[in-house]
Design a protein around this motif. Sequence first.
Motif, short mmCIF file in Angstrom:
data_model
loop_
_atom_site.label_atom_id
_atom_site.label_comp_id
_atom_site.label_asym_id
_atom_site.label_seq_id
_atom_site.Cartn_x
_atom_site.Cartn_y
_atom_site.Cartn_z
N ALA A 47 0.84 -1.20 0.00
CA ALA A 47 0.00 0.00 0.00
C ALA A 47 0.87 1.25 0.00
O ALA A 47 0.85 2.05 0.95
CB ALA A 47 -0.93 -0.01 1.21
N ARG A 49 -15.83 8.68 4.83
CA ARG A 49 -16.50 7.46 4.39
C ARG A 49 -18.02 7.53 4.57
O ARG A 49 -18.77 7.02 3.74
CB ARG A 49 -15.96 6.26 5.17
N LEU A 94 -10.51 4.57 -3.38
CA LEU A 94 -9.17 4.41 -2.80
C LEU A 94 -8.75 5.72 -2.15
O LEU A 94 -8.65 6.75 -2.82
CB LEU A 94 -8.18 4.02 -3.90
N LEU A 132 -2.45 4.49 8.01
CA LEU A 132 -3.15 3.23 7.73
C LEU A 132 -4.08 2.86 8.88
O LEU A 132 -5.21 2.39 8.65
CB LEU A 132 -2.13 2.11 7.49
N CYS A 165 -6.64 5.20 6.01
CA CYS A 165 -6.14 5.37 4.64
C CYS A 165 -5.86 4.00 4.04
O CYS A 165 -5.44 3.07 4.73
CB CYS A 165 -4.86 6.21 4.64
N ASP A 166 -6.09 3.89 2.74
CA ASP A 166 -5.79 2.65 2.03
C ASP A 166 -4.36 2.62 1.49
O ASP A 166 -3.82 1.54 1.26
CB ASP A 166 -6.73 2.49 0.83
N LEU A 179 -1.68 -4.98 0.36
CA LEU A 179 -3.06 -4.64 0.09
C LEU A 179 -3.92 -5.90 0.14
O LEU A 179 -3.63 -6.89 -0.54
CB LEU A 179 -3.20 -4.00 -1.29
N LYS A 219 -10.87 -4.83 1.66
CA LYS A 219 -11.52 -3.70 1.00
C LYS A 219 -10.51 -2.79 0.32
O LYS A 219 -10.77 -2.25 -0.77
CB LYS A 219 -12.33 -2.92 2.03
N ALA A 220 -9.36 -2.57 0.94
CA ALA A 220 -8.34 -1.70 0.33
C ALA A 220 -7.87 -2.26 -1.00
O ALA A 220 -7.66 -1.53 -1.97
CB ALA A 220 -7.16 -1.52 1.29
N ARG A 225 -10.54 -1.64 -3.61
CA ARG A 225 -10.52 -0.23 -4.05
C ARG A 225 -9.35 0.03 -4.97
O ARG A 225 -9.48 0.76 -5.97
CB ARG A 225 -10.45 0.68 -2.82
#
Length: 343
Positions: A5, A241, A249, A272, A276-277, A299, A302-303, A306
């Motif tokens: 990431a 969100r 992302l 993170l 944050c993704d 990664l 969900k990240a 995205r």
Amino acid sequence: MSVTAAIYGFAGTEITPEEKAFFRDADPWGFVLFARNIDRPRQVARLAGSLRDMMGRDVPILIDQEGGRVQRLKPPTWRKAPAARRFGELYEREPELGIEAVRLNHEMLAHELITLGIDVDAAPCCDLVVEGADAVIGDRAFSPDPQTVGMLALAALEGLHRQGVAGIVKHIPGHGRADADSHFELPVVREEHGLLSETDFAPFRAVAGAEMAMTAHVVYADIDEEHCATLSREVISNVIRTEIGFDGLLMSDDLSMKALRGTIRQRGEGALKAGCDMLLHCNGDMKEMIEVAHAAVRLDGKAAERAQKAGAARGRPAGLDLEDARRRLDAYFREAGLEALAG
């Protein structure tokens, strides 16, 4: 294939052996280019190709090419693109022309990028023009009116997408009101949450379907007085969100900026943990990049979903005649009684 990431910058116009070894080991999601990485078109295209060859995949390559004060591809080799505020002024006179001009300008930006192998533009700014705020945003924003900013930002994203480039909306949930430049110190916004929701946050709701957004290193004291948005679980979860509804992302702004405190690793881990993704690190300093690599996770979940969707937003460019587009763009401004564009 799972990657880390992180998005990294690097030092020069070519990748050094040390950088190559690091990047292969760190396995980042993408790279970001700056003026120090750019000489001539052929060199940039070769560089983009070498980054993808090095990683063995179609790695996203980012750049800040907003126009105005923020464009890494500069004249005389590349077009001098106008600042966002000029399009807001056009919209105020002729709304339909303003929307079409923004869309066309961003098609032109994207066409210029995609021919070089650059397929992600860190634009548009969805921040507001706010009188009395620090000048770091200023004319990088379209307008002081939230609805206008939202409409023009949507047009900008459409223009980028037409030519195969994915956009990154910034700086979520709003940097325009900040009292300082986050490159150098930590800004604090003290207005009440309700007011911010109606104003600063509103343009981001209009582009909540965007594939990518970049956080603001800004404290919103009425929401979280201890942490800037990048490091605030409260801001990311409840504002970005939920209230704004952005589910794309989410990347940090540059971790090396002086608004943040602590080691680079601590900053990355904090971003993170807050939600944050993706971590963004820009200055190419190897010692700092190693710290980012220690913070960056693989990664997944969900990240990863995205990131996959964001990567898929890059596409095939439509045909565009740049000279004809320049003429049309000039004509939109002239028709509204405004000075034609330079460059």
